[in-house]
Design a protein around this motif. Structure first.
Motif, short mmCIF file in Angstrom:
data_model
loop_
_atom_site.label_atom_id
_atom_site.label_comp_id
_atom_site.label_asym_id
_atom_site.label_seq_id
_atom_site.Cartn_x
_atom_site.Cartn_y
_atom_site.Cartn_z
N THR A 322 0.80 -1.22 0.00
CA THR A 322 0.00 0.00 0.00
C THR A 322 0.84 1.28 0.00
OG1 THR A 322 -0.14 -0.10 2.42
CG2 THR A 322 -1.95 -1.10 1.17
N GLY A 323 2.16 1.19 -0.03
CA GLY A 323 3.01 2.38 -0.10
C GLY A 323 2.59 3.25 -1.28
N HIS A 324 2.46 4.57 -1.05
CA HIS A 324 1.83 5.38 -2.09
C HIS A 324 2.44 6.77 -2.28
CE1 HIS A 324 -0.26 6.01 1.76
NE2 HIS A 324 -0.23 7.29 1.41
N ASN A 325 3.36 7.18 -1.42
CA ASN A 325 3.99 8.48 -1.64
C ASN A 325 5.47 8.27 -1.99
OD1 ASN A 325 5.24 7.90 0.87
ND2 ASN A 325 3.58 8.89 1.98
N GLU A 326 6.19 9.36 -2.18
CA GLU A 326 7.56 9.26 -2.67
C GLU A 326 8.42 8.39 -1.75
OE1 GLU A 326 11.35 12.13 -3.89
OE2 GLU A 326 9.41 13.03 -3.34
N ILE A 332 9.68 0.61 -1.44
CA ILE A 332 9.22 -0.52 -2.25
C ILE A 332 10.24 -0.86 -3.33
CG2 ILE A 332 7.52 -1.17 -4.02
CD1 ILE A 332 5.45 0.34 -2.24
N VAL A 333 10.77 0.14 -3.98
CA VAL A 333 11.77 -0.09 -5.03
C VAL A 333 13.02 -0.74 -4.43
CG1 VAL A 333 13.30 1.04 -6.70
CG2 VAL A 333 10.89 1.73 -6.54
N GLU A 334 13.39 -0.31 -3.23
CA GLU A 334 14.52 -0.94 -2.54
C GLU A 334 14.24 -2.42 -2.31
OE1 GLU A 334 16.62 -0.95 1.90
OE2 GLU A 334 15.22 0.63 1.37
N ALA A 361 9.50 8.98 -11.15
CA ALA A 361 10.95 9.04 -11.36
C ALA A 361 11.69 7.95 -10.60
CB ALA A 361 11.47 10.42 -10.94
N LEU A 362 11.05 7.38 -9.58
CA LEU A 362 11.70 6.34 -8.78
C LEU A 362 11.49 4.94 -9.33
CD1 LEU A 362 10.59 7.58 -5.23
CD2 LEU A 362 12.85 7.85 -6.27
N LEU A 363 10.46 4.74 -10.16
CA LEU A 363 10.08 3.39 -10.57
C LEU A 363 11.08 2.80 -11.56
CD1 LEU A 363 6.22 3.86 -10.99
CD2 LEU A 363 7.47 2.83 -9.08
N PRO A 364 11.31 1.50 -11.49
CA PRO A 364 12.32 0.86 -12.34
C PRO A 364 11.94 0.89 -13.82
CG PRO A 364 11.11 -0.78 -11.06
CD PRO A 364 10.71 0.56 -10.53
N LEU A 418 8.33 -11.48 -11.10
CA LEU A 418 7.72 -10.76 -9.99
C LEU A 418 6.64 -9.83 -10.52
CD1 LEU A 418 7.54 -9.77 -7.02
CD2 LEU A 418 9.42 -8.18 -7.54
N VAL A 419 5.46 -9.93 -9.96
CA VAL A 419 4.34 -9.04 -10.32
C VAL A 419 4.03 -8.18 -9.11
CG1 VAL A 419 1.94 -8.89 -11.06
CG2 VAL A 419 3.40 -10.75 -11.91
N PHE A 420 4.18 -6.88 -9.24
CA PHE A 420 3.90 -5.95 -8.15
C PHE A 420 2.59 -5.21 -8.42
CE2 PHE A 420 3.87 -1.77 -6.25
CZ PHE A 420 4.11 -2.07 -4.93
#
Length: 433
Positions: A322-326, A332-334, A361-364, A418-420
């Protein structure tokens, strides 16, 4: 008398609800909350409380504390928000949700009493009042109370707790709380009260001084948990938990501490929980080491928490968060980087009041994307999200229905992929519903 279904319709459709409509439902005063508290005879004064605030992690910390306290033998109320599938998830006693009949009874009482008071409360104000009323009815020993939004003006902030925990501060709800870390921290610091200990789970030079200054002003002892507690991170155990060795002031404190809330970021939340428990024991509570181990090992079983790096499928692995802000997306990306996978698929939806470009900008960039939207008015249109994503170098399909989006990915994903699923609490809620 209304049925339960009619009662929910009243709560959702006739009361302003931030989770659905956003800032229009936000009240910048505790006026209604104080009147409701008076009407119901100050029910929160009949039990002890622990107050949990912060930007990210406050839900996890609240559920962890509740689970440990249950294992220690206390009767524990737990108030959290938002819910994922069932409104009653917000109000629990020893993990069991509030009965439908109690929801109906409370709302019926309120409508009768309000003929005189003539209040126009928000959904959140009524829900907090319901929680305090129900916890009194249930005769809980202690209630863990999660702040909804901010702190200073949050409806939960009429309590005088045994202690407060603030997890961390990052940019979120900037239109309401301020557009800088110190301004947001000042709002969260509103839960710090005279002579009441406060634990900061995760210290940061951007906001430490804000909390220290507020604590000094009101004479509240303040503790930065991560300056005392630190953890070695290990990968998952064979039964789907993760194991930490926790050190206190550099010395091994709790060896092979297992947690069923997954994600490397949970080590910071656990540090805050451990410091909070230490302070409660210093105040003559009776929380054994065995209760700590058992409580952290089965948070999900004891409290029903969902959506924190939750593995909902294998071959391929499907994870919801449920993480949703920067800051939440950064964690989550980590975690994605720490997870083994061959191909990465991301089903992403967001709400329209977040810093969309900063998150994207953070997403892979190597992931295969499907852009979707949750079934609430605040959801960002999936096509608009896809357009912003393309500008950030992320490309994929648009499937507005969350379940349909996940189903399409599962048609092509292979066992080692992996499906996120995430980007918004409400995307995860749609997936679970």
């Amino acid at each position: 008398m209304k049925t339960y279904s009619e009662t929910l319709d009243y709560l959702y459709s006739q009361l302003p609800m931030f989770q659905r409509t956003g800032a229009a439902a936000y009240k910048n005063t505790l006026g209604n909350t104080l009147v409701l508290d008076e009407i119901y005879g100050h029910p929160h004064r009949s039990f002890k409380t622990i107050h949990v605030a912060g930007t990210n992690g406050k839900g996890s910390v609240s559920h962890m504390l509740a689970s440990v306290l249950q294992e220690a033998g206390y009767k524990v109320g737990l108030y959290t928000s938002p819910h994922l599938v069932d409104f009653r998830e917000r109000i629990r006693v020893d993990g069991a949700v509030i009965p439908e009949g109690s929801v109906v009874d409370f709302v019926g009482q309120f409508e009768e009493l309000n003929r005189t008071a003539k209040l126009e409360p928000s959904f959140f104000e009524i829900t907090v009042a319901m929680a305090f009323w129900y916890f009194q009815q249930a005769k809980v020993d202690v209630a863990v109370i999660e702040v909804g939004l901010g702190g200073r003006l949050d409806s939960t902030n009429i309590i005088t707790p045994e202690l407060a925990v603030i997890t961390n501060i990052s940019l979120d709800h900037t239109a309401l709380l301020g557009n800088s870390i110190p301004l947001i921290a000042a709002e969260k610091a509103g839960v710090i009260k005279s002579n009441i200990p406060v634990v900061i789970s995760e210290s940061n030079d951007e906001y430490n001084e804000v909390f220290s200054r507020k604590a000094s002003e009101v004479g509240a002892p303040i503790y930065f948990a991560d300056k005392e507690y630190s953890a070695d991170y290990s990968m998952l155990t064979t039964d789907g938990k993760q194991r930490f060795n926790f050190h206190r002031n550099g010395e091994l404190h709790l060896e092979k501490l297992e947690a069923d809330l997954l994600g490397n970021y949970q080590r910071r939340n656990v540090a805050g929980v451990l410091k909070a428990i230490e302070l409660l024991n210093d105040a003559d509570w009776n929380i054994s080491t065995e209760a700590i181990y058992a409580g952290l090992k089965q948070v999900v079983i004891n409290t029903g928490l969902r959506g924190r790096w939750e593995i909902v499928g294998t071959n391929p692995m499907v994870v919801c968060d449920t993480g949703h802000n920067e800051a939440g997306i950064r964690q989550i990306v980590e975690q994605i980087r720490l997870t083994a996978w061959k191909e990465l698929y991301m089903v992403i939806g967001m709400v329209n009041d977040k810093s969309i470009d900063d998150v994207l900008a953070l997403l892979p960039s190597e992931a295969h994307y499907v852009f979707t939207q949750a079934s609430i008015p605040r959801a960002l249109d999936a096509h608009e999200l896809a357009g912003k994503a393309e500008a950030a170098g992320l490309r994929g399909k648009v499937i507005p229905d969350v379940k349909a989006a996940v189903a399409e990915i599962l048609e092509v994903a292979q066992p080692h992929d992996l499906v996120f699923v995430g980007g918004s609490t409400f995307v995860v809620a749609d997936y679970f519903s």
